[in-house]
Enzyme design. Structure first.
Site, PDB file in Angstrom:
ATOM      1  N   ASP A 140       1.851  -1.171  11.977  1.00 42.21           N
ATOM      2  CA  ASP A 140       0.525  -1.593  11.512  1.00 42.21           C
ATOM      3  C   ASP A 140       0.205  -3.036  11.892  1.00 42.21           C
ATOM      4  OD1 ASP A 140       0.009   0.879  10.392  1.00 42.21           O
ATOM      5  OD2 ASP A 140       0.810   0.320   8.438  1.00 42.21           O
ATOM      6  N   GLN A 177       4.577   9.177   7.299  1.00 42.06           N
ATOM      7  CA  GLN A 177       3.672  10.052   6.539  1.00 42.06           C
ATOM      8  C   GLN A 177       4.114  11.506   6.673  1.00 42.06           C
ATOM      9  OE1 GLN A 177      -0.249   9.163   8.034  1.00 42.06           O
ATOM     10  NE2 GLN A 177      -0.264   7.122   7.140  1.00 42.06           N
ATOM     11  N   LYS A 222      -4.387   5.926  14.670  1.00 41.75           N
ATOM     12  CA  LYS A 222      -4.461   5.282  13.345  1.00 41.75           C
ATOM     13  C   LYS A 222      -5.912   5.349  12.836  1.00 41.75           C
ATOM     14  CE  LYS A 222      -0.161   4.271  12.983  1.00 41.75           C
ATOM     15  NZ  LYS A 222       0.620   4.944  11.930  1.00 41.75           N
ATOM     16  N   SER A 270       6.815   9.101  12.306  1.00 41.83           N
ATOM     17  CA  SER A 270       5.791   8.995  11.265  1.00 41.83           C
ATOM     18  C   SER A 270       6.387   9.148   9.875  1.00 41.83           C
ATOM     19  CB  SER A 270       4.708  10.065  11.469  1.00 41.83           C
ATOM     20  OG  SER A 270       3.898  10.138  10.318  1.00 41.83           O
ATOM     21  N   LYS A 284       0.837  -1.214   0.000  1.00 42.08           N
ATOM     22  CA  LYS A 284       0.000   0.000   0.000  1.00 42.08           C
ATOM     23  C   LYS A 284       0.865   1.256   0.000  1.00 42.08           C
ATOM     24  CE  LYS A 284      -3.024   0.556   3.481  1.00 42.08           C
ATOM     25  NZ  LYS A 284      -2.777   1.829   4.192  1.00 42.08           N
ATOM     26  N   SER A 285       1.896   1.271   0.846  1.00 39.72           N
ATOM     27  CA  SER A 285       2.739   2.475   0.937  1.00 39.72           C
ATOM     28  C   SER A 285       3.407   2.771  -0.405  1.00 39.72           C
ATOM     29  CB  SER A 285       3.833   2.254   1.986  1.00 39.72           C
ATOM     30  OG  SER A 285       3.259   2.135   3.268  1.00 39.72           O
ATOM     31  N   ARG A 337      -6.223   1.925  17.943  1.00 36.87           N
ATOM     32  CA  ARG A 337      -6.075   0.466  17.773  1.00 36.87           C
ATOM     33  C   ARG A 337      -5.865  -0.269  19.101  1.00 36.87           C
ATOM     34  NH1 ARG A 337      -2.944   0.389  11.861  1.00 36.87           N
ATOM     35  NH2 ARG A 337      -4.896   0.392  10.700  1.00 36.87           N
ATOM     36  N   ARG A 380      -8.920  12.200  12.395  1.00 41.02           N
ATOM     37  CA  ARG A 380      -7.482  12.021  12.654  1.00 41.02           C
ATOM     38  C   ARG A 380      -6.723  13.348  12.610  1.00 41.02           C
ATOM     39  NH1 ARG A 380      -5.397   6.991   9.207  1.00 41.02           N
ATOM     40  NH2 ARG A 380      -3.605   7.263  10.596  1.00 41.02           N
ATOM     41  N   ARG A 398       2.822   5.964  -3.258  1.00 44.70           N
ATOM     42  CA  ARG A 398       3.979   6.776  -3.671  1.00 44.70           C
ATOM     43  C   ARG A 398       4.234   6.675  -5.164  1.00 44.70           C
ATOM     44  NH1 ARG A 398       4.231   5.577   1.561  1.00 44.70           N
ATOM     45  NH2 ARG A 398       5.553   6.716   3.034  1.00 44.70           N
TER      46      ARG A 398
END
Ligand code: S3P
Length: 450
Positions: A327, A176, A354, A174, A28-29, A358, A129, A33
């Site tokens: 994750d 992100q 998240k 992070s 996914k990451s 979680r 978030r 990108r």
């Protein structure tokens, strides 16, 4: 606002051995990108193995809204005709990133140093978030933002007209945030420096180098110092997306807890910034081996073989490992329930922000299924009952979080009574073939109430 309007309850029951090969989807990451960097090049970037989950499809739509041409050729083959660094057009409408924190934060970074304005929204999870972690550093470049109370979406970003380079120490571990700053730095003259105290996933750094940017990484006493030279001409690339270790975690963990199982999960990226779960499972005594280890596209890759492991032991997971498996804590907590003794997970405050909180989501669901969990602001501990002793029998709230929904489905595969989730629809954000693939291995996962 996007949402999974109709909840899809799901149930998982004890099953015979899980066997066969589990071909999990693309990372996914790396998928996000490749679309974003493809949109920031001139020319055609081709992508194979793109994850066609909702999160990534929302990013593809966003790149179209900013002016890139994005085409789906079928079978995970995509192409992007980019607009070049600094070439984003102002979108006509609101950018809806659905459930994806990675999507919205990386896209905000990539447009924040362009002279355009864009408004972002998402589903109920994403709109709850924190975004200040991204808008704070983007303000240093000269971008402005206005959102809801607490820095929440929907939010408008007014890109900087004359952006200045920044030196930014990322205050939370992070990838992100790091990536948003680096993507913003692309359209800024001079050198943008990002420093992270703890190493987080490094796909942005690797891919920027692959797309032709000048980027250096130094390990210093302050941490990892990443220096990017702005305004490069990115070169369109061919990207082969490896299979996602975060998705591989589910069939691997299921095989470890279901009696008699032997499952092969081929072609999984073992980048050290992502592979912490597998190290942890092996320390717990899991029968998990790496076969056919190789390098593909500059990344270590192996076929994972996971076999039923009835004598796993709880461990203290080193906090220094947290970023490399952030994750995977939800599904680790499921394996921990079947291990003997306590599994302690420290240094995991980020789990609270998240797609759901979680720690809270897993603790509530595990307790409802008969497993003791202790928790604090940045830690939690699962008291393992040992193989054959996990009661199950309850329905859990997935809280719009794909990894929570899948983790409870794994729990049901080896509990004494079936386990339900109130809504499995978020699973399509990252692992659309989860149910089909787990059934092919022999799991009893169905749509419907307990
Ligand atoms: C991601 C980074 C991590 C991770 C997320 C994907 C990325 O989030 O939890 O699923 O692709 O950069 P943070 O950057 O918030 O830690």
């Amino acid at each position: 606002m996007s949402s999974h309007a109709t909840p899809v309850p799901m149930t998982s029951s004890a099953c015979g051995p899980l066997t066969g090969t589990a071909e999990v989807p693309g990372d996914k990451s790396i998928s996000h990108r490749s679309l974003i960097l493809g949109a920031m090049c001139v020319g055609e970037t081709t992508i194979t193995g793109l994850l066609e989950g909702d999160d990534v499809l929302d990013t593809a739509k966003a790149m179209q809204a900013f002016g890139a041409e994005v085409s789906n050729h079928g079978g995970g083959n995509w192409s992007v005709h980019g607009v070049g660094v600094g070439g984003f057009a102002e979108p006509d409408g609101v950018i809806d990133c659905g459930n994806s924190g990675t999507g919205v934060r990386l896209i905000m970074g990539s447009m924040a140093t362009c002279p355009i304005t864009a408004t972002f929204t998402g589903d109920a999870s994403l709109n709850g978030r924190p975004m200040a972690r991204v808008t704070d550093p983007l303000a240093l470049f000269g971008a402005q933002s206005v959102g809801r109370k607490g820095g929440r979406l929907p939010m408008t970003i007014v890109g900087a007209v004359d952006p200045v380079p920044v030196r930014y120490v990322v205050p939370v571990p992070s990838a992100q945030v790091k990536s948003a700053v680096l993507l913003a730095g692309l359209n800024v003259p001079g050198k943008t420096v990002v420093i992270e105290a703890e190493a987080t996933r490094d796909h942005t750094e690797r891919m920027l180098a692959g797309f032709g940017a000048e980027i250096t990484v130094e390990d210093t006493d302050e941490g990892r110092v990443i220096t990017l030279t702005g305004q490069p001409e990115l070169r369109a690339q061919h990207v082969e997306v490896p299979r996602d270790p975060s998705s591989a975690a589910f069939p691997v963990c299921a095989a470890l807890i279901v009696p008699g199982s032997d499952v092969l999960v081929p072609g999984i990226g073992l980048n050290p910034t992502r592979a912490g779960l597998f190290t942890t499972l092996r320390e717990m005594g899991a029968d998990l081996t790496y076969e056919n280890e190789r390098i593909e596209g500059g990344e270590p890759v192996a076929d994972l073989r996971a076999k039923f492991s009835p004598r796993m032991k709880g461990i203290d997971v080193p906090p220094t490992r947290a970023a490399s498996m952030i994750d995977e804590y939800p599904v680790l907590s499921v394996v921990a329930a079947f291990a003997e003794g306590q599994t302690m997970m420290r240094g995991v405050k980020e789990l609270r922000v998240k797609e759901s909180d979680r720690i809270d989501a897993m603790a509530k669901g595990l307790r409802a299924n008969g497993i003791d969990v202790d928790e604090g602001p940045d830690w939690w501990a699962v008291h393992g009952l040992g193989h054959g002793n996990v009661p199950g029998g309850a329905t859990c709230a997935s809280q719009l979080d794909h990894r929570i929904a899948m983790s409870f489905m794994i729990l049901g595969m080896a509990s004494n009574a079936p386990v339900g989730v109130d809504d499995g629809s978020p699973i399509t954000t990252s692992f659309p073939i989860f149910e089909t693939l787990m059934k092919q291995l022999g799991a009893k996962v169905t749509k419907g109430v307990l």
